[in-house]
Scaffold this motif. Structure first.
Motif, short mmCIF file in Angstrom:
data_model
loop_
_atom_site.label_atom_id
_atom_site.label_comp_id
_atom_site.label_asym_id
_atom_site.label_seq_id
_atom_site.Cartn_x
_atom_site.Cartn_y
_atom_site.Cartn_z
N ASP A 8 -22.00 8.45 19.19
CA ASP A 8 -22.96 9.39 19.76
C ASP A 8 -23.55 8.76 21.03
O ASP A 8 -24.06 7.64 20.98
CB ASP A 8 -24.08 9.70 18.77
N LEU A 9 -23.51 9.50 22.12
CA LEU A 9 -23.85 8.93 23.43
C LEU A 9 -25.11 9.54 24.03
O LEU A 9 -25.24 10.77 24.14
CB LEU A 9 -22.69 9.16 24.40
N VAL A 15 -25.80 5.55 20.14
CA VAL A 15 -27.04 5.71 19.40
C VAL A 15 -26.79 6.46 18.10
O VAL A 15 -25.73 7.04 17.89
CB VAL A 15 -28.10 6.46 20.23
N ARG A 16 -27.78 6.45 17.23
CA ARG A 16 -27.83 7.33 16.08
C ARG A 16 -29.20 7.98 16.05
O ARG A 16 -30.21 7.33 16.36
CB ARG A 16 -27.59 6.57 14.76
N LEU A 17 -29.22 9.26 15.70
CA LEU A 17 -30.48 9.96 15.52
C LEU A 17 -30.83 9.99 14.03
O LEU A 17 -29.94 9.93 13.18
CB LEU A 17 -30.41 11.40 16.03
N TYR A 18 -32.11 10.13 13.74
CA TYR A 18 -32.55 10.30 12.35
C TYR A 18 -32.87 11.77 12.14
O TYR A 18 -33.77 12.31 12.78
CB TYR A 18 -33.77 9.43 12.07
N GLN A 19 -32.11 12.42 11.27
CA GLN A 19 -32.27 13.84 10.96
C GLN A 19 -32.24 14.71 12.22
O GLN A 19 -32.94 15.71 12.31
CB GLN A 19 -33.57 14.08 10.18
N GLY A 20 -31.41 14.29 13.19
CA GLY A 20 -31.25 15.08 14.40
C GLY A 20 -32.42 15.05 15.35
O GLY A 20 -32.49 15.84 16.29
N ASP A 21 -33.37 14.14 15.14
CA ASP A 21 -34.59 14.07 15.95
C ASP A 21 -34.36 13.15 17.15
O ASP A 21 -34.17 11.95 16.99
CB ASP A 21 -35.74 13.56 15.09
N THR A 25 -34.49 7.80 17.89
CA THR A 25 -33.19 7.33 18.35
C THR A 25 -33.08 5.83 18.17
O THR A 25 -33.99 5.08 18.50
CB THR A 25 -32.99 7.67 19.84
N GLU A 26 -31.95 5.41 17.62
CA GLU A 26 -31.70 3.99 17.41
C GLU A 26 -30.39 3.61 18.10
O GLU A 26 -29.36 4.23 17.87
CB GLU A 26 -31.59 3.69 15.91
N GLN A 27 -30.44 2.61 18.97
CA GLN A 27 -29.21 2.14 19.60
C GLN A 27 -28.46 1.29 18.59
O GLN A 27 -28.99 0.36 18.00
CB GLN A 27 -29.52 1.30 20.85
N VAL A 28 -27.18 1.63 18.38
CA VAL A 28 -26.40 0.95 17.34
C VAL A 28 -25.28 0.07 17.89
O VAL A 28 -24.68 -0.69 17.14
CB VAL A 28 -25.82 1.97 16.33
N ALA A 29 -25.00 0.19 19.19
CA ALA A 29 -23.97 -0.66 19.80
C ALA A 29 -24.24 -0.75 21.29
O ALA A 29 -24.78 0.18 21.89
CB ALA A 29 -22.58 -0.10 19.55
N ASN A 30 -23.88 -1.87 21.88
CA ASN A 30 -24.17 -2.09 23.29
C ASN A 30 -23.21 -1.36 24.21
O ASN A 30 -23.61 -0.81 25.23
CB ASN A 30 -24.12 -3.60 23.60
N ASP A 31 -21.94 -1.34 23.85
CA ASP A 31 -20.91 -0.85 24.75
C ASP A 31 -20.00 0.14 24.03
O ASP A 31 -19.25 -0.25 23.13
CB ASP A 31 -20.10 -2.04 25.28
N LYS A 221 -23.83 5.82 10.91
CA LYS A 221 -24.62 4.61 10.67
C LYS A 221 -23.99 3.68 9.64
O LYS A 221 -24.01 2.45 9.80
CB LYS A 221 -26.04 5.00 10.22
N ALA A 222 -23.39 4.23 8.59
CA ALA A 222 -22.80 3.39 7.54
C ALA A 222 -21.63 2.56 8.06
O ALA A 222 -21.39 1.45 7.58
CB ALA A 222 -22.33 4.26 6.37
N ILE A 223 -20.91 3.08 9.06
CA ILE A 223 -19.83 2.29 9.69
C ILE A 223 -20.42 1.14 10.50
O ILE A 223 -19.97 0.01 10.44
CB ILE A 223 -18.98 3.20 10.61
#
Length: 235
Positions: A8-9, A15-21, A25-31, A221-223
């Protein structure tokens, strides 16, 4: 089961969103390019990319160049979604290398667009049904309609849609487990291939989805947290 990892970009970042909010927003990878290569090396059979800038802000902020770069580097099919609401956008994304396109809001609000899209790109179109409490959400999940998700899936089936991504927004990004009952009901209601999305936390959820007949699942997120792995996954 085909496990489809999600990228998700927002502004070029994973990033990943929590419940679509969008405010959670949480950044989950740098590149994203490095992440794409990791997913493919680990055995991914397809990659799911969501342009969240495009979903929220429309054409002016769509990340075409990055999506094209990711598609060109990918050695597996790439499925792209996020605010696709015109034939022109579809054409540009297919030119960029997308193999499947996920339509959401436009499929709900513009039947003539959907008919034209299916006439032109039938085999490449996937309908994304994002729901909260069984009702379809639109516009980057920020608006919840009164449209029943199951009824809408049946309508899409009549249009000739072959694949549906079903996301329970209340589960997405929570790692609390998918909405098994909702997915079972959707799977039993239509003949379309149902792709599960939202809330998958570990391999037990993958097994639960397989038991109800689901053959594809998008995992985010689980991945990234290593709770679900691609290595060793069989088709």
């Amino acid at each position: 089961m085909i496990i489809i990892p999600a990228i998700d970009l927002i502004e070029g970042k994973c990033v990943r969103l929590y419940q679509g909010d969008f405010n959670k927003t949480e950044q989950v990878a740098n590149d994203p390019i490095e992440q794409l290569n990791t997913f493919i090396a680990d055995g991914a059979k397809m990659i799911h990319i969501v342009d969240l800038d495009g979903a929220r802000e429309g054409e002016q902020n769509r990340q075409y160049k990055l999506i094209e770069k990711l598609c060109n580097m990918a050695t597996v099919p790439v499925q792209v979604g996020g605010g696709i609401r015109s034939i022109k956008t579809m054409e540009k994304l297919i030119e960029a290398g997308a193999d499947r396109l996920v339509l959401g809001t436009a499929a709900i609000e513009n039947a003539s667009f959907l008919k034209e899209a299916l006439a032109k790109y039938a085999s490449q179109i996937v309908i994304g049904i994002d729901a909260k409490d069984g009702k379809v959400a639109t516009h980057g999940w920020e608006t919840v309609s009164e449209i029943d998700a199951i009824s809408f899936a049946k309508e899409m089936e009549q249009f000739g849609v072959q694949t549906i991504v079903y996301t329970d927004i209340s589960k997405d990004g929570t790692m609390s487990g998918p909405n098994i009952d909702g997915l079972r009901e959707m799977h039993e209601a239509v003949t379309c291939t149902i792709v599960a999305s939202g809330g998958i936390k570990d391999d037990s959820d993958i097994n639960a989805l397989e038991k109800i007949g689901i053959k594809e699942a998008i995992v985010g997120k689980a991945i990234y947290q290593g709770k679900v792995t691609l290595k060793g996954v069989t088709l």
